[in-house]
Every structure is written in C-alpha cells, then in structure tokens.
Design an enzyme around this catalytic site. Structure first.
Site, PDB file in Angstrom:
ATOM      1  N   GLU A 181      42.398  94.490  15.757  1.00 48.28           N
ATOM      2  CA  GLU A 181      43.004  95.706  15.226  1.00 48.28           C
ATOM      3  C   GLU A 181      42.592  96.896  16.091  1.00 48.28           C
ATOM      4  O   GLU A 181      41.440  96.992  16.511  1.00 48.28           O
ATOM      5  CB  GLU A 181      42.553  95.926  13.775  1.00 48.28           C
ATOM      6  N   TYR A 241      45.454 102.317  11.828  1.00 46.40           N
ATOM      7  CA  TYR A 241      45.219 101.258  12.795  1.00 46.40           C
ATOM      8  C   TYR A 241      46.362 100.253  12.735  1.00 46.40           C
ATOM      9  O   TYR A 241      47.065 100.150  11.732  1.00 46.40           O
ATOM     10  CB  TYR A 241      43.862 100.574  12.572  1.00 46.40           C
TER      11      TYR A 241
END
Length: 167
Positions: free
Chosen positions: A82, A96
């Site tokens: 991520e 994110y």
C-alpha cells in the site's frame, strides 16, 4: 435498485467514536504508516518497503489478516503493498492506495480522517473505493472494515489511557 455486487465501484465509509483520546493523540498512531500492525486486529506484520514513514509516496507491506476463499471455505492469509498518496496533517487526513495484493482488491483507494469532537474525544472515519471483489459481498467488506476500525481504535485509545495513568 441496483445490487451492490454489480456496481462499477464499491464505496463505503465506517466510523467509530472515541471518548478518552483526542484527535491530536490518535492522529500520530494512524500516520505511523509503517507500524499499523501494532493496532489493527489480525495484521501480523506491517513494515516500510519504500520512502519515509508517514510521507506521500511511502509504501508498506502488510500481511496477516484473512478473507474467505472464493468458494467461502477455509480462509487464506492476505498480503498487500500500500502506498500513501495524500497526507493533510492540518486536517488529520491520509489516503492510500493498494498497489498489489493476493486477494482480489483492484483499483483500491482508502482515506482515514480523524475529526475532533471535543477536548477529550474524536471521530475516526475510514472510507474506501474499490472494484467489486469476486467471492465477497459489499456487506461483508463493510462489516470487516467496521470491525477492524472498532478494534484498532479501541486498542489505540486503551494504550493512550494507560500511558496517561502511568505518568
């Protein structure tokens, strides 16, 4: 009414309210992007693989939580990479994206916001947008997020209360 499973994107938001920890106390725990395993249930590992912790462009590797297989049988351990794509420290907000994973998340974007509700409390909002995930339902995903957020926020709050008591 359109079935959520056939929607172009699944969009959702879960929230939890804390009464013993302020937004200013909770925010640093969320922006500690490389160490989320300390708080999130069933996340056994989380560490940085690129960039500086808490800064746009930082990428982390996470593993350990489980999702059902496509046939609903035994669960598989999931992993993901991520990347932080936005951070607004003044508004206590971070976004994110998932750049790789083994459980079918595609085109995933998530935003976490910490909203002050007074001197001793805050609201944590976690929103997401993702392509539908084969083998899962929208409702299952929202419940998984709600449970995870509730448990993580409670663990954060309890740790902060303990620190205050120890002082």
């Amino acid at each position: 009414m359109e079935n959520r499973s056939s929607m172009a994107k699944w969009e959702g938001k879960v929230t939890t309210t804390l009464t013993k920890a302020s937004a200013n106390e909770i925010w640093p725990l969320f922006i500690d992007f490389f160490n989320f395993h300390k708080w999130f249930p069933n996340l056994s590992t989380c560490y940085g693989v690129h960039g500086l912790n808490g800064e746009v462009g930082a990428t982390r590797y996470c593993a350990g939580f489980a999702l059902p297989n496509n046939d609903g049988s035994i669960e598989q351990v999931s992993w993901s990479k991520e990347r932080l794509v936005a951070v607004d420290t003044n508004k206590m907000s971070m976004s994110y994206e998932m750049v790789d994973c083994n459980v079918g998340f595609k085109s995933y974007l998530s935003t976490i916001k910490i909203v002050p509700t007074g001197a001793k409390g805050c609201l944590v909002e976690w929103s997401f947008e993702v392509d539908p995930i084969e083998g899962l339902t929208y409702e299952f995903l929202v419940q998984k997020y709600q449970n995870g957020l509730d448990q993580a926020a409670k663990k954060m709050e309890d740790a902060l209360v303990q620190i205050k008591q120890d002082l």
